[in-house]
Design a protein around this motif. Structure first.
Motif, PDB file in Angstrom:
ATOM      1  N   THR A 117       0.852  -1.188   0.000  1.00  0.00           N
ATOM      2  CA  THR A 117       0.000   0.000   0.000  1.00  0.00           C
ATOM      3  C   THR A 117       0.888   1.238   0.000  1.00  0.00           C
ATOM      4  O   THR A 117       2.114   1.155   0.041  1.00  0.00           O
ATOM      5  CB  THR A 117      -0.910   0.028   1.230  1.00  0.00           C
ATOM      6  OG1 THR A 117      -0.074   0.119   2.410  1.00  0.00           O
ATOM      7  CG2 THR A 117      -1.768  -1.223   1.313  1.00  0.00           C
ATOM      8  N   GLN A 118       0.249   2.387  -0.003  1.00  0.00           N
ATOM      9  CA  GLN A 118       0.996   3.644  -0.017  1.00  0.00           C
ATOM     10  C   GLN A 118       1.925   3.783   1.182  1.00  0.00           C
ATOM     11  O   GLN A 118       3.009   4.358   1.080  1.00  0.00           O
ATOM     12  CB  GLN A 118       0.001   4.826  -0.038  1.00  0.00           C
ATOM     13  CG  GLN A 118       0.632   6.199  -0.142  1.00  0.00           C
ATOM     14  CD  GLN A 118       1.143   6.505  -1.539  1.00  0.00           C
ATOM     15  OE1 GLN A 118       1.157   5.630  -2.414  1.00  0.00           O
ATOM     16  NE2 GLN A 118       1.574   7.727  -1.754  1.00  0.00           N
ATOM     17  N   ASP A 119       1.530   3.219   2.326  1.00  0.00           N
ATOM     18  CA  ASP A 119       2.358   3.331   3.528  1.00  0.00           C
ATOM     19  C   ASP A 119       3.251   2.108   3.746  1.00  0.00           C
ATOM     20  O   ASP A 119       3.912   1.996   4.772  1.00  0.00           O
ATOM     21  CB  ASP A 119       1.503   3.582   4.767  1.00  0.00           C
ATOM     22  CG  ASP A 119       0.572   2.420   5.096  1.00  0.00           C
ATOM     23  OD1 ASP A 119       0.592   1.402   4.367  1.00  0.00           O
ATOM     24  OD2 ASP A 119      -0.189   2.530   6.071  1.00  0.00           O
ATOM     25  N   GLY A 120       3.259   1.173   2.780  1.00  0.00           N
ATOM     26  CA  GLY A 120       4.141   0.032   2.874  1.00  0.00           C
ATOM     27  C   GLY A 120       3.536  -1.207   3.501  1.00  0.00           C
ATOM     28  O   GLY A 120       4.247  -2.167   3.788  1.00  0.00           O
ATOM     29  N   THR A 121       2.231  -1.231   3.714  1.00  0.00           N
ATOM     30  CA  THR A 121       1.566  -2.413   4.258  1.00  0.00           C
ATOM     31  C   THR A 121       1.365  -3.454   3.143  1.00  0.00           C
ATOM     32  O   THR A 121       0.826  -3.128   2.090  1.00  0.00           O
ATOM     33  CB  THR A 121       0.198  -2.052   4.844  1.00  0.00           C
ATOM     34  OG1 THR A 121       0.370  -1.057   5.858  1.00  0.00           O
ATOM     35  CG2 THR A 121      -0.475  -3.279   5.443  1.00  0.00           C
ATOM     36  N   PRO A 122       1.800  -4.700   3.353  1.00  0.00           N
ATOM     37  CA  PRO A 122       1.628  -5.718   2.314  1.00  0.00           C
ATOM     38  C   PRO A 122       0.162  -6.095   2.114  1.00  0.00           C
ATOM     39  O   PRO A 122      -0.621  -6.118   3.059  1.00  0.00           O
ATOM     40  CB  PRO A 122       2.422  -6.916   2.858  1.00  0.00           C
ATOM     41  CG  PRO A 122       3.338  -6.350   3.889  1.00  0.00           C
ATOM     42  CD  PRO A 122       2.592  -5.197   4.496  1.00  0.00           C
ATOM     43  N   LEU A 123      -0.178  -6.391   0.868  1.00  0.00           N
ATOM     44  CA  LEU A 123      -1.518  -6.845   0.506  1.00  0.00           C
ATOM     45  C   LEU A 123      -1.398  -8.202  -0.172  1.00  0.00           C
ATOM     46  O   LEU A 123      -0.470  -8.424  -0.947  1.00  0.00           O
ATOM     47  CB  LEU A 123      -2.175  -5.883  -0.486  1.00  0.00           C
ATOM     48  CG  LEU A 123      -2.475  -4.459  -0.042  1.00  0.00           C
ATOM     49  CD1 LEU A 123      -2.804  -3.618  -1.274  1.00  0.00           C
ATOM     50  CD2 LEU A 123      -3.643  -4.443   0.930  1.00  0.00           C
ATOM     51  N   ASN A 124      -2.336  -9.114   0.111  1.00  0.00           N
ATOM     52  CA  ASN A 124      -2.347 -10.319  -0.716  1.00  0.00           C
ATOM     53  C   ASN A 124      -3.030  -9.976  -2.038  1.00  0.00           C
ATOM     54  O   ASN A 124      -3.637  -8.912  -2.193  1.00  0.00           O
ATOM     55  CB  ASN A 124      -3.043 -11.487  -0.002  1.00  0.00           C
ATOM     56  CG  ASN A 124      -4.500 -11.215   0.313  1.00  0.00           C
ATOM     57  OD1 ASN A 124      -5.217 -10.596  -0.465  1.00  0.00           O
ATOM     58  ND2 ASN A 124      -4.946 -11.670   1.475  1.00  0.00           N
TER      59      ASN A 124
END
Length: 271
Positions: A119-126
């Motif tokens: 995501t924009q803040d660096g949170t991983p997404l599956n």
């Protein structure tokens, strides 16, 4: 959700982009591609894992690495079902892909690489969560914020970094990408290998930390350049002597550079 590297061997990040000095050095873009392939094969054959964060342009470094890994997985000595490369995709990169293209891209490479959508803040997404998201309107800062977030994630989840080439103009982040990735690794006290023989941002960094003499035609400082003045070759912590690092920062011969990188990594992680 945070991706955890469960491979007991180190994961080595590769920082690479086109160098503005290539033509002056008698080199081409293909030479830089060959250098990346040679380095990657050295590391893979040593049992190490790779990490890369880049765009998805046709015939770019990401595609080259994908194809290389897919060929490597067919090698008799390769451990089946072991994914050896992690590709980090910053939000501004994958958010511009259509759902159809994103699904096709993931299907093509999911067996050879671990894909990390951020995501924009660096949170991983599956992948499913990413496919369910709608791309928000650009706020004008998404490239700088998204790229920095990706680079911070990579610095946390890798154990060493190899740097070569690097543009110094036209970058979308807060500073040239190769520079920001190198700086984060230095601050994390990771082993850093500067392959300056291709010029560009990497050569500038090597000059700034007083590893090599300045070129007569050295360019004006780019944004973030002064941050490297507080470091020396000792901060590279890469298992190589000063003399070996000087050779690595000068040589245009990729076999010599790959040998030095492998030597330093063995000293650091197999000692």
């Amino acid at each position: 959700m945070t991706y955890q590297n469960t491979n007991p061997t180190p994961t080595v990040a590769i920082s690479i982009s086109e160098s503005p000095d290539m033509s002056a050095l008698g080199l081409s873009y293909e030479h830089l591609q060959d250098a990346m392939a040679e380095i990657a094969l050295h590391l893979l054959s040593s049992g190490m894992s790779l990490a890369y964060g880049g765009d998805l342009r046709a015939h770019g470094f990401t595609e080259l690495l994908f194809e290389l890994v897919m060929r490597y997985q067919n090698h008799p000595n390769h451990k089946k079902k072991r994914i050896t490369v992690t590709n980090y995709l910053a939000w501004p990169v994958h958010s511009r892909m259509t759902v159809k293209d994103l699904a096709a891209f993931s299907t093509r490479y999911t067996e050879s690489m671990h894909l990390v959508f951020l995501t924009q803040d660096g949170t991983p997404l599956n992948l499913q969560k990413r496919l369910d998201l709608r791309t928000p309107e650009s706020d004008g800062n998404e490239w700088e914020e998204g790229l920095t977030a990706m680079r911070n994630v990579m610095a946390r989840e890798t154990q060493a970094r190899i740097v070569l080439g690097g543009r110094v103009k036209g970058h979308k982040g807060s500073m040239p990408g190769v520079a920001e990735e190198t700086l984060l690794s230095l601050r994390s006290q990771q082993p850093v290998f500067l392959l300056g023989g291709f010029g560009g941002c990497t050569r500038d960094i090597a000059e700034t930390i007083r590893l090599v003499d300045r070129w007569a035609g050295s360019r004006p400082e780019w944004k973030g350049h002064s941050d490297f003045k507080y470091y020396s070759w000792k901060n590279l912590r890469n298992g190589l002597s000063k003399e070996e690092n000087e050779i690595l920062a000068r040589t245009p011969h990729i076999q010599q550079a790959a040998t030095l990188v492998s030597r330093g990594l063995r000293r650091r992680f197999n000692g």
